[in-house]
Structures are given as C-alpha cells and as structure tokens.
Design a protein around this motif. Structure first.
Motif, PDB file in Angstrom:
ATOM      1  N   LYS A 232     -18.257  -4.172  13.820  1.00 24.58           N
ATOM      2  CA  LYS A 232     -17.718  -5.255  12.989  1.00 24.58           C
ATOM      3  C   LYS A 232     -17.069  -4.706  11.725  1.00 24.58           C
ATOM      4  O   LYS A 232     -16.031  -5.210  11.285  1.00 24.58           O
ATOM      5  N   ASN A 235     -13.761  -3.443  12.707  1.00 25.95           N
ATOM      6  CA  ASN A 235     -12.860  -4.558  13.006  1.00 25.95           C
ATOM      7  C   ASN A 235     -12.318  -5.185  11.728  1.00 25.95           C
ATOM      8  O   ASN A 235     -11.118  -5.472  11.621  1.00 25.95           O
ATOM      9  N   TYR A 236     -13.197  -5.399  10.746  1.00 26.89           N
ATOM     10  CA  TYR A 236     -12.749  -5.947   9.458  1.00 26.89           C
ATOM     11  C   TYR A 236     -11.740  -5.013   8.785  1.00 26.89           C
ATOM     12  O   TYR A 236     -10.728  -5.469   8.236  1.00 26.89           O
ATOM     13  N   LEU A 239      -8.362  -5.239  10.527  1.00 26.48           N
ATOM     14  CA  LEU A 239      -7.668  -6.489  10.206  1.00 26.48           C
ATOM     15  C   LEU A 239      -7.051  -6.431   8.812  1.00 26.48           C
ATOM     16  O   LEU A 239      -5.932  -6.922   8.593  1.00 26.48           O
ATOM     17  N   ILE A 240      -7.766  -5.825   7.865  1.00 23.38           N
ATOM     18  CA  ILE A 240      -7.214  -5.680   6.510  1.00 23.38           C
ATOM     19  C   ILE A 240      -5.953  -4.824   6.537  1.00 23.38           C
ATOM     20  O   ILE A 240      -4.930  -5.153   5.920  1.00 23.38           O
TER      21      ILE A 240
END
Length: 289
Positions: A232, A235-236, A239-240
């Motif tokens: 996670k 993934n964060y 995305l940023i």
C-alpha cells in the motif's frame, strides 16, 4: 537578459519532463502489450508528441478554434495524460514487482533456514535434557561406588565392614555405560550448536548480501512507521508520482508558451518605443523668412 533566458529554461524543463514521462509511459505500455511491443512503442511515441502539440495549439489558438474542435482537443489531451499516467504507473509498478519478487525469494530462503534452525534447537533441547539426566546418574553412580559398604557380624560377634564385589561390578558397568552415553550426547550437543551457529551466520549473510535490503529499506521503515503494508505504501507513492509527473509536463509546456508570448509582446513594445523615439528625434526644418 533574465527575461529572455527564462522562457528557454521553462521550455527545456518542459521538454525534459515530457521526454522522461514519454519514456516511462512508452516502456510501461510496451510491457503491458508485450505481444506487439514495437507497434505500441510507435503508437505511444506519436501520441506523446501529439499531446504536446495539442497543449500548445490550445493555448495559442484557444479563441480562434472551432468550439467542437476545441472541446475534442481538450478531451483528447486529458485522455492522453491519463494514458501516459497509466504507462508510468505500469513501468514503476513492474520495477517494484521485480524487486519485491527478489525480496520474496530471499524471505523464503530465510524462512527455510529458520525452520532448519528451529528443528536443530528442538533436537538440542532434547539432548540437553538427556545430558542433565545422565550427569545426575553419573553423580549418583559414583556416589554409590564410594558408599558400597556392607557390614555384618561374624561368629565372634565382631562387626565386619567390607564391600560387595557384585554390587561394585554392577555399579561400574552402569557408570561406564552412562559415561559412554554422556560422551555421545556431548558430541551431538556440540554438533547441533555448531550447526545452529552456521545457520545464524548464513541468515545474516543472506540478509546483508541482498541488494533488496538497501532498495526496500526506506519503504520498510515507512511501512513500519505508519503501520501500513508495504504494498500500500508503494501504491500511494506511485499514485503521487503519477499525479505530478505528466500534468506537470503539460503545465510547463503551457507556461513556456505563455513566457514566449510575453517575451514577444515585450519585444514588440520595445520596437514601438524605438520607432517613436526615432520619429521624435527627426529635426524639423524651419523656413527662412
């Protein structure tokens, strides 16, 4: 001088970020459609170039373009940004998956070594208990040999103290067997201790020699700090990066267009001022009376 250099600096930044985004996007999409990777590279490369052209076209001719064409080009530019972002996400996530796979293999290897170590430790615990019991038996048998005394009264009424040869032989036999077993157990304990030490050394070597330890170390730290699984966290982070990367490139393209427009306007004003100054400086001839 600074106002003339800044537009070129903005343009260079826009092109460098756009080129990086295009490379990551094209590479990521070509891996996603590996069956036609070359065709995908050609298609996405042309789309990346067209996206920059569309952004500049919309900025320069926004008021002149037909409303329908302007709407379509705006939607196309946004869709192309999304496609580029998907390609970047795919490229970075694939790179992480390769590292994560290596980390998984190393974790499995360490887990196997830990299981062997646990098995050896269980065997060691059994032998240590047996060793303790044998040591107690040896002590008891030696005490029995030293206390092997038989007393009886003879016909004259005298108390005779002697030892029992049969008892001594039995105790000595048991003591020899106990000492022999004690030697075997000591050898097995030493061997197991050495094997456990070797496994510990191998585990440390696997952990320290792995490149993934340094690569994923910061992510593991953040994961432990936030109490979130590392997948996670990655993934964060991806995305940023995706939300910043290509939109920033398009924004810099628009900024470069704006800067060059302002520079052009400024140059035109300077030219007009020079023309006015020249007109004012023309001497006026006076008629002689």
């Amino acid at each position: 001088m600074k106002s003339k250099i800044l537009p070129w600096v903005i343009a260079f930044a826009a092109l460098s970020i756009s080129a990086s985004a295009a490379f990551y996007s094209v590479t990521g999409l070509s891996k996603l459609f590996a069956g036609a990777s070359f065709a995908v590279i050609l298609m996405t490369s042309s789309l990346e170039f067209s996206k920059l052209v569309i952004a500049s076209l919309l900025y320069q001719y926004w008021g002149s373009l037909n409303k329908i064409l302007r709407t379509y080009l705006s939607i196309a530019c946004v869709v192309l940004i999304l496609i580029t972002s998907i390609g970047i996400y795919g490229f970075l996530s694939a790179a992480y998956q390769q590292t994560a796979t290596l980390e998984g293999n190393i974790s499995s290897q360490i887990e196997l070594l830990e299981r062997k170590k646990t098995n050896y430790e269980e065997q060691l615990a059994v032998y240590v208990d047996e060793k303790t019991n044998i040591n107690a038996s040896v002590t008891a048998l030696r005490g029995g040999l030293s206390n092997n005394v038989v007393q009886y009264t003879n016909a004259e009424g005298q108390v005779i103290t002697t030892t029992s040869s049969s008892t001594r032989r039995a105790l000595e036999k048991q003591l020899d067997q106990a000492i022999e077993r004690q030697t075997i157990i000591n050898g097995k304990v030493d061997n197991l201790n050495q094997q456990i030490f070797d496994l510990d050394s191998e585990i440390v070597e696997v952990q320290t020699s792995s490149e993934t330890t340094s690569e994923l170390g910061p992510l593991k730290y953040v994961s432990g700090l936030l109490g979130v699984r590392m997948d996670k966290v990655v993934n964060y982070l991806l995305l940023i990066i995706v939300f910043v990367f290509d939109p920033l490139a398009i924004s810099l393209v628009l900024a470069a267009n704006f800067a060059f427009t302002q520079l052009k306007v400024k140059n035109n004003k300077e030219d007009e001022i020079k023309v006015v100054e020249k007109i004012i400086e023309v001497p006026v001839e006076t008629e002689k009376i």
